[in-house]
Write a protein that holds these residues in place. Structure first.
Motif, PDB file in Angstrom:
ATOM      1  N   CYS A  36      64.707 -31.703  85.889  1.00 16.22           N
ATOM      2  CA  CYS A  36      63.980 -32.903  86.309  1.00 16.22           C
ATOM      3  C   CYS A  36      64.636 -33.527  87.540  1.00 16.22           C
ATOM      4  CB  CYS A  36      63.944 -33.926  85.176  1.00 16.22           C
ATOM      5  SG  CYS A  36      62.896 -33.483  83.789  1.00 16.22           S
ATOM      6  N   ALA A  37      65.952 -33.607  87.507  1.00 16.87           N
ATOM      7  CA  ALA A  37      66.675 -34.220  88.618  1.00 16.87           C
ATOM      8  C   ALA A  37      66.463 -33.444  89.913  1.00 16.87           C
ATOM      9  CB  ALA A  37      68.162 -34.297  88.288  1.00 16.87           C
ATOM     10  N   ALA A  38      66.339 -32.127  89.798  1.00 16.83           N
ATOM     11  CA  ALA A  38      66.180 -31.281  90.985  1.00 16.83           C
ATOM     12  C   ALA A  38      64.720 -31.111  91.395  1.00 16.83           C
ATOM     13  CB  ALA A  38      66.800 -29.911  90.724  1.00 16.83           C
TER      14      ALA A  38
ATOM     15  N   ILE B 273      74.525 -45.654  93.101  1.00 22.27           N
ATOM     16  CA  ILE B 273      73.242 -45.373  93.739  1.00 22.27           C
ATOM     17  C   ILE B 273      72.184 -44.945  92.735  1.00 22.27           C
ATOM     18  CG2 ILE B 273      74.230 -44.785  95.994  1.00 22.27           C
ATOM     19  CD1 ILE B 273      73.892 -41.806  95.202  1.00 22.27           C
ATOM     20  N   LEU B 274      72.626 -44.523  91.540  1.00 20.48           N
ATOM     21  CA  LEU B 274      71.683 -44.076  90.516  1.00 20.48           C
ATOM     22  C   LEU B 274      71.355 -45.169  89.506  1.00 20.48           C
ATOM     23  CD1 LEU B 274      73.222 -40.555  89.649  1.00 20.48           C
ATOM     24  CD2 LEU B 274      71.438 -41.090  91.332  1.00 20.48           C
ATOM     25  N   VAL B 275      72.082 -46.258  89.538  1.00 17.68           N
ATOM     26  CA  VAL B 275      71.986 -47.263  88.476  1.00 17.68           C
ATOM     27  C   VAL B 275      71.251 -48.501  88.978  1.00 17.68           C
ATOM     28  CG1 VAL B 275      73.306 -48.727  86.888  1.00 17.68           C
ATOM     29  CG2 VAL B 275      74.123 -46.412  87.427  1.00 17.68           C
ATOM     30  N   ASP B 276      70.266 -48.954  88.202  1.00 24.45           N
ATOM     31  CA  ASP B 276      69.495 -50.155  88.563  1.00 24.45           C
ATOM     32  C   ASP B 276      70.004 -51.398  87.867  1.00 24.45           C
ATOM     33  OD1 ASP B 276      67.040 -49.035  90.157  1.00 24.45           O
ATOM     34  OD2 ASP B 276      67.279 -47.708  88.433  1.00 24.45           O
TER      35      ASP B 276
ATOM     36  N   ALA C   2      65.981 -44.261  81.937  1.00 24.87           N
ATOM     37  CA  ALA C   2      67.139 -43.628  81.305  1.00 24.87           C
ATOM     38  C   ALA C   2      68.081 -44.694  80.770  1.00 24.87           C
ATOM     39  CB  ALA C   2      67.871 -42.730  82.299  1.00 24.87           C
ATOM     40  N   PHE C   3      68.389 -44.612  79.463  1.00 25.88           N
ATOM     41  CA  PHE C   3      69.419 -45.452  78.851  1.00 25.88           C
ATOM     42  C   PHE C   3      70.702 -44.629  78.833  1.00 25.88           C
ATOM     43  CE2 PHE C   3      66.194 -47.750  75.849  1.00 25.88           C
ATOM     44  CZ  PHE C   3      65.688 -48.441  76.934  1.00 25.88           C
ATOM     45  N   ILE C   4      71.744 -45.088  79.521  1.00 23.45           N
ATOM     46  CA  ILE C   4      73.020 -44.381  79.521  1.00 23.45           C
ATOM     47  C   ILE C   4      74.120 -45.343  79.098  1.00 23.45           C
ATOM     48  CG2 ILE C   4      72.258 -42.772  81.310  1.00 23.45           C
ATOM     49  CD1 ILE C   4      73.988 -44.363  83.299  1.00 23.45           C
TER      50      ILE C   4
ATOM     51  N   GLN D 220      70.829 -37.429  83.308  1.00 14.91           N
ATOM     52  CA  GLN D 220      69.724 -38.303  82.901  1.00 14.91           C
ATOM     53  C   GLN D 220      69.457 -39.371  83.960  1.00 14.91           C
ATOM     54  OE1 GLN D 220      71.732 -38.944  79.017  1.00 14.91           O
ATOM     55  NE2 GLN D 220      69.678 -38.893  78.143  1.00 14.91           N
ATOM     56  N   ALA D 221      70.534 -39.955  84.468  1.00  8.36           N
ATOM     57  CA  ALA D 221      70.378 -40.983  85.496  1.00  8.36           C
ATOM     58  C   ALA D 221      69.741 -40.405  86.753  1.00  8.36           C
ATOM     59  CB  ALA D 221      71.736 -41.607  85.823  1.00  8.36           C
ATOM     60  N   MET D 222      70.176 -39.224  87.149  1.00  9.96           N
ATOM     61  CA  MET D 222      69.635 -38.596  88.342  1.00  9.96           C
ATOM     62  C   MET D 222      68.162 -38.228  88.142  1.00  9.96           C
ATOM     63  SD  MET D 222      71.419 -35.514  90.508  1.00  9.96           S
ATOM     64  CE  MET D 222      72.996 -36.376  90.436  1.00  9.96           C
ATOM     65  N   ALA D 223      67.806 -37.784  86.932  1.00 10.60           N
ATOM     66  CA  ALA D 223      66.424 -37.398  86.642  1.00 10.60           C
ATOM     67  C   ALA D 223      65.498 -38.603  86.763  1.00 10.60           C
ATOM     68  CB  ALA D 223      66.326 -36.791  85.252  1.00 10.60           C
ATOM     69  N   ALA D 224      65.919 -39.746  86.210  1.00 10.95           N
ATOM     70  CA  ALA D 224      65.080 -40.948  86.293  1.00 10.95           C
ATOM     71  C   ALA D 224      65.023 -41.475  87.726  1.00 10.95           C
ATOM     72  CB  ALA D 224      65.622 -42.021  85.354  1.00 10.95           C
ATOM     73  N   ARG D 225      66.157 -41.547  88.378  1.00 12.13           N
ATOM     74  CA  ARG D 225      66.217 -42.082  89.746  1.00 12.13           C
ATOM     75  C   ARG D 225      65.349 -41.255  90.698  1.00 12.13           C
ATOM     76  NH1 ARG D 225      66.215 -42.784  94.437  1.00 12.13           N
ATOM     77  NH2 ARG D 225      67.662 -43.956  95.756  1.00 12.13           N
ATOM     78  N   ASN D 226      65.418 -39.933  90.598  1.00 11.30           N
ATOM     79  CA  ASN D 226      64.668 -39.079  91.520  1.00 11.30           C
ATOM     80  C   ASN D 226      63.176 -39.036  91.212  1.00 11.30           C
ATOM     81  OD1 ASN D 226      67.060 -38.605  92.776  1.00 11.30           O
ATOM     82  ND2 ASN D 226      67.211 -36.439  92.243  1.00 11.30           N
ATOM     83  N   ASN D 227      62.792 -39.553  90.040  1.00 14.46           N
ATOM     84  CA  ASN D 227      61.373 -39.665  89.700  1.00 14.46           C
ATOM     85  C   ASN D 227      60.834 -41.045  90.032  1.00 14.46           C
ATOM     86  OD1 ASN D 227      58.908 -38.666  88.500  1.00 14.46           O
ATOM     87  ND2 ASN D 227      59.364 -39.940  86.716  1.00 14.46           N
ATOM     88  N   GLY D 228      61.657 -41.862  90.678  1.00 15.27           N
ATOM     89  CA  GLY D 228      61.224 -43.219  90.986  1.00 15.27           C
ATOM     90  C   GLY D 228      61.322 -44.157  89.805  1.00 15.27           C
ATOM     91  N   GLY D 229      62.069 -43.752  88.775  1.00 15.12           N
ATOM     92  CA  GLY D 229      62.227 -44.568  87.577  1.00 15.12           C
ATOM     93  C   GLY D 229      63.438 -45.484  87.670  1.00 15.12           C
ATOM     94  N   ILE D 230      63.832 -46.033  86.515  1.00 16.07           N
ATOM     95  CA  ILE D 230      64.967 -46.957  86.475  1.00 16.07           C
ATOM     96  C   ILE D 230      66.039 -46.441  85.530  1.00 16.07           C
ATOM     97  CG2 ILE D 230      63.563 -48.977  87.033  1.00 16.07           C
ATOM     98  CD1 ILE D 230      63.670 -49.737  84.060  1.00 16.07           C
ATOM     99  N   VAL D 231      67.264 -46.829  85.815  1.00 19.00           N
ATOM    100  CA  VAL D 231      68.418 -46.445  85.008  1.00 19.00           C
ATOM    101  C   VAL D 231      69.115 -47.705  84.524  1.00 19.00           C
ATOM    102  CG1 VAL D 231      70.625 -45.222  84.969  1.00 19.00           C
ATOM    103  CG2 VAL D 231      68.712 -44.292  86.293  1.00 19.00           C
ATOM    104  N   ILE D 232      69.248 -47.831  83.202  1.00 18.03           N
ATOM    105  CA  ILE D 232      69.897 -48.987  82.590  1.00 18.03           C
ATOM    106  C   ILE D 232      71.175 -48.501  81.914  1.00 18.03           C
ATOM    107  CG2 ILE D 232      69.667 -50.903  80.969  1.00 18.03           C
ATOM    108  CD1 ILE D 232      66.615 -50.584  81.228  1.00 18.03           C
TER     109      ILE D 232
END
Length: 657
Positions: free
Chosen positions: A118-120, A235-238, A174-176, A201-213
């Motif tokens: 997903c991240a790639a 850079i990956l964390v919102d 992504a909850f991390i 997980q963080a990279m997968a959400a970030r690269n899909n335009g999602g959010i990382v908590i």
């Protein structure tokens, strides 16, 4: 200006929308972002939103009583679940069983590696993991109910070989979890027992335009965290949420243990000794399969005890124990800390560990079993009306070089006594494990046979081996009657030739000197010489050749024994109860060829195991050695006597084996 990403849990969870795909971290009871799960539950209960979420997770993350992802069971909150384990969120599992939500049960390693896909930006993952199991589209495609219709697993052929293609699902949230965060969102994990898949997980959400908590236990100033200590870059964390201590426990049973976090090393010689009960008997017997200098994975349940037995016997320095969660080395933890390790050599990400496992890096694994059938199939994922899930079982069992399944012979009230070095069944378990056909195939015996993978099934009263003809009873505990205590409590009759007695040391509450066995320090005691008859006797009863090193050790012992006689010798070898990994037959035959060329006049051997006789005959024939392997001891002696008579008459005698 730099943005301060530290906000409250309520503010962070307000960003989750209806229909989002949410992934969360955690392994069994460890490293769970409990504050985020709790805040999501509260928001839904108070507002009815967000609704219809898709939950993606690898291992179970909860206590099986409502914590962790178990908080997300409320009707309407989840629409679909893609998980390796459902057992730690039983109400969610029940909703799936009742066709109230869509559900897929996929191998843990596959989901873990799909985060990277997903991240790639890749469409999915090609893997052989899951072939011939319930994950294979020919057997259900991992769907857990009839409501679930879409195919996310496809069978494909690449260059003439079968593969499974797992479709990637894009992630929105992504909850991390980590230990420390600076205001910019850089995350460190110094007090965590495991790192799991948080970065992927963080990279997968970030690269899909999602959010990382990210959930952490403390905020540090900008610049405090050293670059190599940062495991998830800002850079990956919102959003960063600081959790209350009770919601940021290392695991549900431990607030914090620095030895599990790798912050300190502690003495392990004084670790509590396991009581001699059915569980320890199983662990002790399975420990005899440990490969010296090998890499081993241990599953949950009965297999966990092997780590304690290895520590008791001083074997730990000679093997490397690992967990699929990422711990390498040390003494594996059990209970609420399962998945982590005391005094680990290192901790790697979960997806990296599965890369190692899937590529064949494991020398051995010991896993539990809920059901086993006549074909050697094992079920751990769905049985007795319970949706448990496979976890990492399929990745591990399919790719380890040898597999030991371990568990009690029956379950539900089993009671045993160990007296005077023997086992007695006081009360039989209410349910049988060895049945005609398993409810679901989590491990395929036929696929293991196809790949010549050695497989054992170890219980407190007996040991079975997987053969081309099915399960063969090869060992029986002292004090156990085969008809009364074994066959009477199985739904099928296994192959019964000439099972040997399980090592009596297992049933005595004293050190077993396991290290000497594993390192072959007592191998010379298996050799004796009759000078008058010029016969070298080799007793390999119960010995197991696991690695090339074992063959080398045996060769050294035999060469030294032959040289000590000062002449060529006749040889008789007892192979009853002897086992050898399929990959070693040619090495074994090469050793015999060398001995025939330099030390033996004539050599012969015997075993009641028909399969072993055939395998030896094939290997010896390929080397041009006369393939005479006898069934009984007297036949081997008669052959040797006849050879001596022919030699006495001056007639040539071919070296036999």
């Amino acid at each position: 200006m730099k943005k301060n990403k530290v906000i409250s849990a309520e503010e962070a969870l307000a960003l989750v929308r209806d229909g989002d795909v949410v992934t969360t971290t955690g392994f069994v009871q460890s490293c769970i972002p409990e504050a985020l799960h709790a805040a999501l539950e509260v928001r839904f209960m108070e507002t009815g939103a967000p609704r219809d979420l898709t939950l993606i997770m690898t291992a179970g993350a909860g206590d099986s009583k409502g914590l962790g992802t178990g908080r997300l069971h409320h009707e309407g909150l989840l629409r679909r679940v893609i998980a390796a384990n459902f057992g730690r969120m039983p109400k969610v599992a029940e909703a799936a069983r009742q066709n109230k939500i869509l559900g897929y049960n996929l191998p843990q390693g596959v989901i873990s590696q799909l985060y990277r896909a997903c991240a790639a930006g890749q469409p999915g993952l090609f893997s052989k993991v899951g072939l011939k199991t319930y994950v294979d589209p020919r057997h259900g495609g991992g769907r857990v109910n009839t409501l679930t219709e879409d195919d996310i697993v496809k069978l494909v052929e690449v260059e003439g070989e079968e593969w499974l293609f797992y479709k990637a699902t894009k992630i929105d949230v992504a909850f991390i979890r980590g230990t420390s965060a600076d205001p910019s969102g850089n995350i460190s994990v110094e007090k965590e027992a495991l790192t799991l898949d948080c970065l992927a997980q963080a990279m997968a959400a970030r690269n899909n335009g999602g959010i990382v908590i990210a959930q952490v236990e403390r905020i540090v100033d900008d610049g405090f965290l050293l670059p190599k200590d940062v495991r998830i870059p800002g850079i990956l964390v919102d959003c960063v949420v600081v959790a209350e201590p009770e919601l940021h426990r290392m695991n549900y049973g431990v607030q914090h243990d620095p030895a599990l976090a790798g912050q300190i090393r502690v003495p392990v010689k004084g670790m509590r000794k396991m009581p001699l009960d059915a569980r320890k008997i199983i662990a002790r017997r399975a420990a005899f399969e440990l490969p010296p200098n090998g890499v081993v994975n241990l599953g949950v349940g009965a297999p966990e005890g092997i780590s304690a037995v290895a520590n008791e016997e001083g074997v730990t320095p000679y093997i490397t124990l690992t967990t699929e969660a990422g711990a390498v080395g040390g003494v594996l933890a059990s209970g609420s800390s399962f998945g982590s390790a005391t005094n680990a050599d290192c901790i790697i990400d979960q997806n990296q560990m599965f890369d190692f496992y899937d590529g064949g890096g494991l020398d051995m694994t010991c896993l539990g079993m809920a059901e086993c059938d006549v074909h050697g199939n094992v079920n751990t994922s769905s049985f007795g009306g319970r949706l448990n899930g496979c976890g990492g079982f399929i990745n591990i069992s399919q790719n380890a070089r040898s597999v030991v399944f371990a568990g009690t012979f029956t379950v539900g009230g089993l009671s045993v006594a160990i007296e005077d070095g023997a086992l007695r069944i006081l009360k039989e378990g209410a349910s049988r494990k060895f049945i005609q056909a398993v409810e679901q195939v989590t491990f395929s015996g036929a696929y293991a046979q196809e790949r010549e993978q050695p497989v054992l099934y170890v219980t407190e009263r007996c040991v079975f081996q997987l053969t081309a003809a099915g399960l063969e009873l090869i060992e029986v505990a002292p004090g156990i009657d085969i008809e009364r205590d074994i066959l009477a409590h199985m739904d099928f009759k296994p192959i019964v030739n000439a099972p040997i007695t399980m090592d009596r040391r297992i049933f005595v509450d004293e050190p077993m000197e396991l290290l000497s066995d594993l390192l072959n320090l007592n191998l010379c005691e298996r050799v004796s010489y009759d000078e008058g008859r010029n016969i070298l006797f080799l007793n390999l009863e119960g010995w197991h050749a696991r690695t090339k090193g074992d063959i080398a050790d045996l060769r050294k012992v035999l060469v030294e024994a032959c040289e000590a006689t000062g002449r060529r010798v006749n040889s008789i070898v007892n192979h009853d109860g002897f086992r050898m990994s399929d990959s070693l037959y040619d090495d074994y035959a090469e050793m015999i060829e060398h001995l025939c060329a330099h030390h033996y006049l004539t050599t012969t051997r015997y075993t009641t195991n028909a399969f072993l006789r055939v395998k030896m005959q094939e290997a010896l024939s390929r080397r041009g050695i006369a393939p005479h392997v006898f069934e009984r001891r007297d036949e081997a002696h008669a052959f040797l006597d006849a050879a001596e008579r022919e030699r006495g008459k001056g007639r040539p005698v071919a070296s036999a084996a």
